[in-house]
Write a protein that holds these residues in place. Structure first.
Motif, mmCIF file in Angstrom:
data_model
loop_
_atom_site.group_PDB
_atom_site.id
_atom_site.type_symbol
_atom_site.label_atom_id
_atom_site.label_comp_id
_atom_site.label_asym_id
_atom_site.label_seq_id
_atom_site.Cartn_x
_atom_site.Cartn_y
_atom_site.Cartn_z
ATOM 1 N N GLU A 248 -12.207 -47.100 -12.268
ATOM 2 C CA GLU A 248 -12.273 -48.089 -11.191
ATOM 3 C C GLU A 248 -13.421 -47.774 -10.237
ATOM 4 O O GLU A 248 -14.171 -48.672 -9.840
ATOM 5 N N LEU A 249 -13.551 -46.504 -9.874
ATOM 6 C CA LEU A 249 -14.612 -46.099 -8.959
ATOM 7 C C LEU A 249 -15.994 -46.289 -9.578
ATOM 8 O O LEU A 249 -16.938 -46.702 -8.905
ATOM 9 N N GLU A 250 -16.119 -46.011 -10.871
ATOM 10 C CA GLU A 250 -17.388 -46.247 -11.564
ATOM 11 C C GLU A 250 -17.762 -47.718 -11.514
ATOM 12 O O GLU A 250 -18.928 -48.060 -11.303
ATOM 13 N N ALA A 251 -16.793 -48.592 -11.705
ATOM 14 C CA ALA A 251 -17.053 -50.028 -11.660
ATOM 15 C C ALA A 251 -17.519 -50.445 -10.266
ATOM 16 O O ALA A 251 -18.469 -51.228 -10.127
ATOM 17 N N LYS A 252 -16.875 -49.916 -9.228
ATOM 18 C CA LYS A 252 -17.285 -50.237 -7.857
ATOM 19 C C LYS A 252 -18.689 -49.720 -7.575
ATOM 20 O O LYS A 252 -19.496 -50.404 -6.949
ATOM 21 N N LEU A 253 -18.978 -48.513 -8.011
ATOM 22 C CA LEU A 253 -20.303 -47.944 -7.781
ATOM 23 C C LEU A 253 -21.378 -48.738 -8.505
ATOM 24 O O LEU A 253 -22.499 -48.865 -8.012
ATOM 25 N N ALA A 254 -21.062 -49.270 -9.659
ATOM 26 C CA ALA A 254 -22.029 -50.083 -10.396
ATOM 27 C C ALA A 254 -22.407 -51.315 -9.582
ATOM 28 O O ALA A 254 -23.574 -51.727 -9.574
ATOM 29 N N ASP A 255 -21.449 -51.901 -8.873
ATOM 30 C CA ASP A 255 -21.745 -53.047 -8.011
ATOM 31 C C ASP A 255 -22.678 -52.643 -6.882
ATOM 32 O O ASP A 255 -23.594 -53.378 -6.533
ATOM 33 N N TYR A 256 -22.453 -51.475 -6.300
ATOM 34 C CA TYR A 256 -23.285 -51.019 -5.188
ATOM 35 C C TYR A 256 -24.672 -50.620 -5.641
ATOM 36 O O TYR A 256 -25.619 -50.683 -4.875
ATOM 37 N N GLU A 257 -24.809 -50.206 -6.885
ATOM 38 C CA GLU A 257 -26.114 -49.781 -7.390
ATOM 39 C C GLU A 257 -27.126 -50.911 -7.270
ATOM 40 O O GLU A 257 -28.263 -50.701 -6.879
ATOM 41 N N GLU A 258 -26.714 -52.137 -7.588
ATOM 42 C CA GLU A 258 -27.611 -53.283 -7.442
ATOM 43 C C GLU A 258 -27.974 -53.488 -5.981
ATOM 44 O O GLU A 258 -29.123 -53.750 -5.649
ATOM 45 N N ASP A 259 -27.005 -53.359 -5.079
ATOM 46 C CA ASP A 259 -27.265 -53.506 -3.652
ATOM 47 C C ASP A 259 -28.253 -52.452 -3.173
ATOM 48 O O ASP A 259 -29.158 -52.736 -2.391
ATOM 49 N N ILE A 260 -28.060 -51.214 -3.621
ATOM 50 C CA ILE A 260 -28.939 -50.125 -3.216
ATOM 51 C C ILE A 260 -30.349 -50.375 -3.719
ATOM 52 O O ILE A 260 -31.327 -50.191 -3.002
ATOM 53 N N THR A 261 -30.474 -50.821 -4.957
ATOM 54 C CA THR A 261 -31.791 -51.103 -5.523
ATOM 55 C C THR A 261 -32.482 -52.201 -4.730
ATOM 56 O O THR A 261 -33.662 -52.086 -4.400
ATOM 57 N N ASP A 262 -31.772 -53.274 -4.396
ATOM 58 C CA ASP A 262 -32.346 -54.359 -3.607
ATOM 59 C C ASP A 262 -32.763 -53.854 -2.237
ATOM 60 O O ASP A 262 -33.839 -54.178 -1.738
ATOM 61 N N TRP A 263 -31.910 -53.064 -1.605
ATOM 62 C CA TRP A 263 -32.205 -52.518 -0.289
ATOM 63 C C TRP A 263 -33.429 -51.612 -0.346
ATOM 64 O O TRP A 263 -34.314 -51.683 0.498
ATOM 65 N N GLN A 264 -33.471 -50.776 -1.350
ATOM 66 C CA GLN A 264 -34.580 -49.834 -1.494
ATOM 67 C C GLN A 264 -35.891 -50.593 -1.680
ATOM 68 O O GLN A 264 -36.893 -50.260 -1.056
ATOM 69 N N PHE A 265 -35.894 -51.624 -2.487
ATOM 70 C CA PHE A 265 -37.089 -52.430 -2.714
ATOM 71 C C PHE A 265 -37.541 -53.085 -1.409
ATOM 72 O O PHE A 265 -38.727 -53.095 -1.082
ATOM 73 N N THR A 266 -36.581 -53.609 -0.641
ATOM 74 C CA THR A 266 -36.899 -54.265 0.626
ATOM 75 C C THR A 266 -37.540 -53.282 1.601
ATOM 76 O O THR A 266 -38.550 -53.596 2.244
ATOM 77 N N VAL A 267 -36.971 -52.102 1.719
ATOM 78 C CA VAL A 267 -37.514 -51.092 2.629
ATOM 79 C C VAL A 267 -38.913 -50.683 2.191
ATOM 80 O O VAL A 267 -39.833 -50.597 3.003
ATOM 81 N N GLU A 268 -39.090 -50.444 0.900
ATOM 82 C CA GLU A 268 -40.412 -50.047 0.402
ATOM 83 C C GLU A 268 -41.436 -51.150 0.648
ATOM 84 O O GLU A 268 -42.585 -50.869 1.020
#
Length: 62
Positions: free
Chosen positions: A32-52
């Motif tokens: 369950e936690l892996e599934a939740k983290l997978a959802d956040y991974e996309e958010d983190i990638t988008d956030w990281q791209f925006t900051v860069e």
């Protein structure tokens, strides 16, 4: 993480039934936690791209 789950499955089979049930519940929770983290991974990638991108614009302004 797959190795961990596989090892836990082996331990659950060899353990007492009551312990095995707890280990199986832990495996389910890990999944369950892996599934939740997978959802956040996309958010983190988008956030990281925006900051860069923003940091790149600021460097260009100087």
């Amino acid at each position: 993480m797959i190795d961990l789950i596989e090892k836990l499955k082996v331990i659950a089979v060899k353990a007492r039934q009551s312990d095995g049930l707890i280990i199986e519940a832990a495996i389910d929770r890990i999944k369950e936690l892996e599934a939740k983290l997978a959802d956040y991974e996309e958010d983190i990638t988008d956030w990281q791209f925006t900051v860069e991108t923003q940091m790149g614009h600021r460097k260009d302004d100087k």
